[in-house]
Design a protein around this motif. Structure first.
Motif, short mmCIF file in Angstrom:
data_model
loop_
_atom_site.label_atom_id
_atom_site.label_comp_id
_atom_site.label_asym_id
_atom_site.label_seq_id
_atom_site.Cartn_x
_atom_site.Cartn_y
_atom_site.Cartn_z
N ARG A 4 -0.64 69.97 -99.70
CA ARG A 4 -1.04 71.03 -100.31
C ARG A 4 -1.94 71.19 -101.14
O ARG A 4 -2.52 72.13 -101.45
CB ARG A 4 0.37 71.58 -100.86
N GLU A 15 -5.66 73.79 -93.18
CA GLU A 15 -5.11 74.83 -93.78
C GLU A 15 -5.35 76.20 -93.61
O GLU A 15 -4.75 77.05 -93.56
CB GLU A 15 -5.07 74.36 -95.20
N HIS A 19 -3.64 79.39 -92.15
CA HIS A 19 -3.26 80.19 -93.01
C HIS A 19 -3.61 81.58 -92.29
O HIS A 19 -2.95 82.66 -92.32
CB HIS A 19 -4.28 80.17 -94.30
N ASN A 22 -1.07 82.43 -89.95
CA ASN A 22 0.17 82.77 -90.46
C ASN A 22 0.02 84.12 -90.95
O ASN A 22 1.10 85.11 -90.81
CB ASN A 22 0.49 81.82 -91.78
N ASP A 163 6.81 67.85 -94.69
CA ASP A 163 5.92 68.76 -95.07
C ASP A 163 4.86 69.11 -93.91
O ASP A 163 4.64 70.28 -93.80
CB ASP A 163 5.22 68.31 -96.31
N ASP A 166 6.66 71.34 -91.35
CA ASP A 166 6.72 72.51 -91.99
C ASP A 166 5.40 73.34 -91.79
O ASP A 166 5.42 74.48 -91.27
CB ASP A 166 7.15 72.75 -93.38
N ALA A 167 4.27 72.58 -92.00
CA ALA A 167 2.99 73.47 -92.00
C ALA A 167 2.61 73.66 -90.38
O ALA A 167 2.36 74.88 -90.06
CB ALA A 167 1.98 72.40 -92.65
N ASN A 170 5.38 76.27 -89.09
CA ASN A 170 5.51 77.67 -89.67
C ASN A 170 4.67 78.97 -88.97
O ASN A 170 5.45 79.96 -88.81
CB ASN A 170 4.85 77.50 -91.14
N PHE A 222 9.51 75.06 -95.80
CA PHE A 222 8.95 74.29 -97.16
C PHE A 222 10.29 74.43 -97.83
O PHE A 222 10.22 74.31 -99.48
CB PHE A 222 7.97 74.60 -97.78
#
Length: 232
Positions: A4, A15, A19, A22, A163, A166-167, A170, A222
């Motif tokens: 993160r 990321e 994003h 997401n 983690d 999860d990323a 997601n 998360f």
């Protein structure tokens, strides 16, 4: 390494791509756990305290299941929003205060230790851990349950792998929950945010003496969950 915060350019590009995906298929990571909370209420629960109630989403869900729901939040704006959203519900009280102040008020009134369940969704990491867990414990009646959904920070190899999982999962969860892309999002009232200060392993270790027998699980989004029942 914490994915993160690492400055690694490859991870940062990935990321940004995640994003964007997401943002097109968003899902509420906290509301996702409402069903877990409702399933985990003790049989016959009549009075529940939601700590850090935010906009009042869980309070509204709980109001359909129990006779009395108290929601508390120290943020003035959040408490006002929750009070407005719950004004049509019987048996609901929203107060602008934190857990420590609420516990102190009930002690002064001689009415502590009477909640059938106490819930915290993404609020525990805004507080000092051990005092908050002790206050929650003391506000429960014998047989009452503490139900916590909290953010954690990865500090072990397993935490880092979880983690990463999860990323990657997601946006997939977002596609399932919100398959139609969002093109013009309408912003709602923003909830105060804070980074977590402890890992899943640290939460387990530090809660052990205060909440013996608490059950913790790593979860999607998360999050970690903690469930504890006060001895009868």
């Amino acid at each position: 390494m914490d994915i993160r915060t690492t400055p690694n350019p490859v991870i940062r590009r990935a990321e940004r791509a995640l994003h964007r995906l997401n943002a097109r298929h968003p899902w509420d990571h906290n509301a996702h756990f409402h069903r877990w909370v409702l399933r985990s209420l003790p049989p016959g629960a009549a009075r529940v305290l939601d700590v850090g109630c935010g906009r009042g989403d869980l309070v509204r869900a709980l109001a359909g299941r129990v006779a009395q729901v108290d929601g508390i939040d120290p943020d003035p704006r959040m408490a006002l929003v929750a009070a407005e959203r719950c004004r049509d519900l019987d048996g609901v009280a929203i107060r602008r205060r934190g857990l420590a102040a609420h516990a102190e008020t009930l002690r002064a009134e001689g009415t502590g230790g009477h909640y059938d369940a106490l819930t915290m969704i993404a609020s525990l990491h805004h507080m000092e851990l051990e005092p908050a867990l002790a206050q929650a414990r003391d506000l429960l009646r014998p047989g009452g349950r503490l139900l916590v959904v909290t953010l954690t920070v990865p500090r072990t190899r397993l935490g880092l792998l979880w983690d990463i999982g999860d990323a990657l999962s997601n946006p997939l969860i977002g596609l399932v929950k919100h398959p139609r892309p969002v093109r013009d999002p309408v912003p709602g009232p923003s909830i105060p945010v804070q980074d977590p200060a402890w890992s899943h392993e640290e939460l387990r270790e530090r809660s052990r003496e205060i909440l013996p027998g608490a059950v913790l699980h790593r979860r999607e989004g998360f999050r970690s969950t903690l469930r504890w029942q006060k001895p009868i």
